[in-house]
Design an enzyme around this catalytic site. Structure first.
Site, PDB file in Angstrom:
ATOM      1  CG  ASP A 120      40.647  40.919  40.174  1.00 35.04           C
ATOM      2  OD1 ASP A 120      41.228  41.695  40.945  1.00 35.04           O
ATOM      3  OD2 ASP A 120      39.611  40.292  40.480  1.00 35.04           O
ATOM      4  CG  PHE A 153      45.355  37.092  38.245  1.00 33.57           C
ATOM      5  CD1 PHE A 153      46.334  36.372  38.917  1.00 33.57           C
ATOM      6  CD2 PHE A 153      45.751  38.108  37.376  1.00 33.57           C
ATOM      7  CE1 PHE A 153      47.687  36.676  38.748  1.00 33.57           C
ATOM      8  CE2 PHE A 153      47.090  38.416  37.194  1.00 33.57           C
ATOM      9  CZ  PHE A 153      48.058  37.700  37.882  1.00 33.57           C
ATOM     10  CG  ASP A 186      42.846  31.370  39.159  1.00 37.61           C
ATOM     11  OD1 ASP A 186      42.432  32.520  39.383  1.00 37.61           O
ATOM     12  OD2 ASP A 186      43.370  30.653  40.049  1.00 37.61           O
ATOM     13  CB  SER A 187      47.770  29.425  39.741  1.00 37.41           C
ATOM     14  OG  SER A 187      47.263  30.199  40.797  1.00 37.41           O
ATOM     15  CB  CYS A 191      42.907  43.882  45.895  1.00 36.13           C
ATOM     16  SG  CYS A 191      43.844  42.353  45.761  1.00 36.13           S
ATOM     17  NE  ARG A 237      31.983  39.642  39.994  1.00 35.06           N
ATOM     18  CZ  ARG A 237      32.548  39.494  41.192  1.00 35.06           C
ATOM     19  NH1 ARG A 237      33.822  39.133  41.286  1.00 35.06           N
ATOM     20  NH2 ARG A 237      31.858  39.666  42.296  1.00 35.06           N
TER      21      ARG A 237
END
Ligand code: SAH
Length: 399
Positions: free
Chosen positions: A300, A228, A250-251, A340, A212
């Site tokens: 991400d 995301f 984002d959801s 990830c 970040r």
């Protein structure tokens, strides 16, 4: 010790190499009547003592090793030594200069298989992901509190993987007094709200700290798409770094709610941010169809492949979003792309991104490789601990 675990002939190799997991297929027999999470002696087929380990009777990872030293008892002192060492290591990393939110214990790589402990200012949030940690949880909570001086230790073991260990999902205060459900942390001079009781995982994705900060340094004057975005970690850092505009997707409406508040908390201009509650796969297609272009795109996503068995399906998902991103980057644009997934290693991830660039008809160069932050160390005998990998790619039209 409450029992013994006898390995099959030839299966002692990984134990001797200090890999902490013993799979069910390596076991000849279990002697005694050990309960879930209890300590066992690990014995080779030639009757040699190899290690002491915690028993997980319902998991494919049937035992996780605590120690390779025969004279080391697994008791409160053992956990005190391991946790003190983990706390010492974080202090020596000097992370506290840039953040008061730090991963104190990173499971296997801190010799505490199945324990995650994140410190947010004076609150510690833990996840107990193995039967052995579950058994010692209250002792561990007390030790975490005394070794860090934290006001409270809170449990967020509301995770699916507990099922594999035969454990129920659990949340709640383990020790101390929670000053508030929402804690404000500092990361590189910026402030973020962390919802201890309701956030995802332990509340904040500390592994992305360095990345970040890096994205913030590249952001000046740019139009950015942050996919995301969760509670706006990359959004806040890039806006603070001088981005012209950031569109974040984002959801989770709840995460976006906190993201908006994080912008206010840092006095950042709300007119430079747009938020979209949507599925990234669909939203990116809509943006592409409108031929929207960006100077920088951040991808991400959550873990698509928890294990190698999910790798093929996950590879398609990574390729899909990265291909769309390559198509929406202006010449000279930057892609910050991450995985990830434990089931996809660095090499495979880079191959997937290469395939996406080829199919998108662009020429992309890696200008930087990214990893999980230093408070998420990786034991050399446990390469699985390296789960977060990322690439910064500079994108240009194909020649
Ligand atoms: N970049 C963030 C962390 C991202 S975690 C940070 O620095 O803090 C992954 C995020 O993806 C979560 O917030 C989750 O809500 C979101 N998510 C998962 N699947 C999604 C999907 N299909 N579309 C949009 N968001 C999704």
């Amino acid at each position: 010790m409450t029992g013994q675990l006898i390995l099959k002939p030839g299966r002692e190799k990984s134990v001797l190499q200090q890999h902490p997991w013993i799979f069910s297929g390596a076991i000849q027999s279990v002697i005694g009547n050990p309960g879930i999470g209890e300590t066992l002696e690990v014995i080779s087929s030639k009757n040699e003592w190899l290690a002491s380990a915690a028993f997980s009777p319902s998991s494919q990872i049937r035992a996780r090793i605590w120690s390779w030293m025969e004279n080391e008892n697994i008791d409160v002192d053992f956990f005190y030594r391991k946790i003190s060492d983990a706390v010492r290591m974080r202090k020596e990393l000097n992370l506290y200069k840039t953040s008061d939110a730090v991963r104190i214990v990173h499971g296997e790589s801190d010799n505490l298989p199945g324990l995650v402990a994140d410190q947010y200012e004076d609150v510690i949030v833990i996840q107990a992901l193995s039967a052995g940690i579950e058994k010692w949880k209250s002792e561990i909570a007390d030790i975490l509190k005394t070794t860090t001086g934290a006001a409270a230790v809170y449990e967020r073991s509301d995770v699916e993987v507990r099922k594999l260990e035969g454990l129920e999902e659990k949340c709640g205060l383990l020790t101390g007094t929670l000053p508030a459900n929402e804690i404000t942390i500092n990361e590189g001079g910026l402030r973020f709200l962390v919802d201890i009781t309701r956030g995802q995982k332990t509340g904040f994705y500390l592994d992305q700290r360095d990345n970040r900060l890096l994205a913030g340094m590249h952001a000046r004057g740019k139009r950015i798409l942050n996919c995301f975005c969760y509670t706006g970690g990359f959004t806040v850092h890039t806006l603070a770094g001088g981005a012209d505009h950031v569109l974040s997707i984002d959801s989770s409406g709840e995460a976006l709610g906190i993201a908006r508040r994080n912008l206010d908390l840092n006095d950042l201009p709300v007119n430079r941010a747009d938020w979209l509650e949507a599925d990234v796969f669909q939203a990116m297609r809509t943006l592409r169809d409108k031929t929207t272009m960006f100077d920088m795109i951040i991808l991400d996503p959550p873990k698509f492949a928890p294990t190698a068995a999910h790798a093929a399906k996950a590879a398609r998902a990574y390729k899909d979003i990265n291909l769309l991103a390559f198509k929406m980057l202006k010449p000279g644009g930057l892609l910050f792309t991450f995985s990830c997934s434990g089931g996809i290693d660095q090499n495979l991830f880079q191959k997937i991104i290469a395939g996406a660039a080829l199919d998108a008809g662009v020429h992309a160069r890696v200008v930087q490789w990214m990893n999980q932050a230093a408070d998420h160390p990786v034991s050399l005998n446990f390469p699985e601990g390296h789960y977060l990998k990322g690439l910064v790619c500079e994108v240009n039209p194909a020649k």
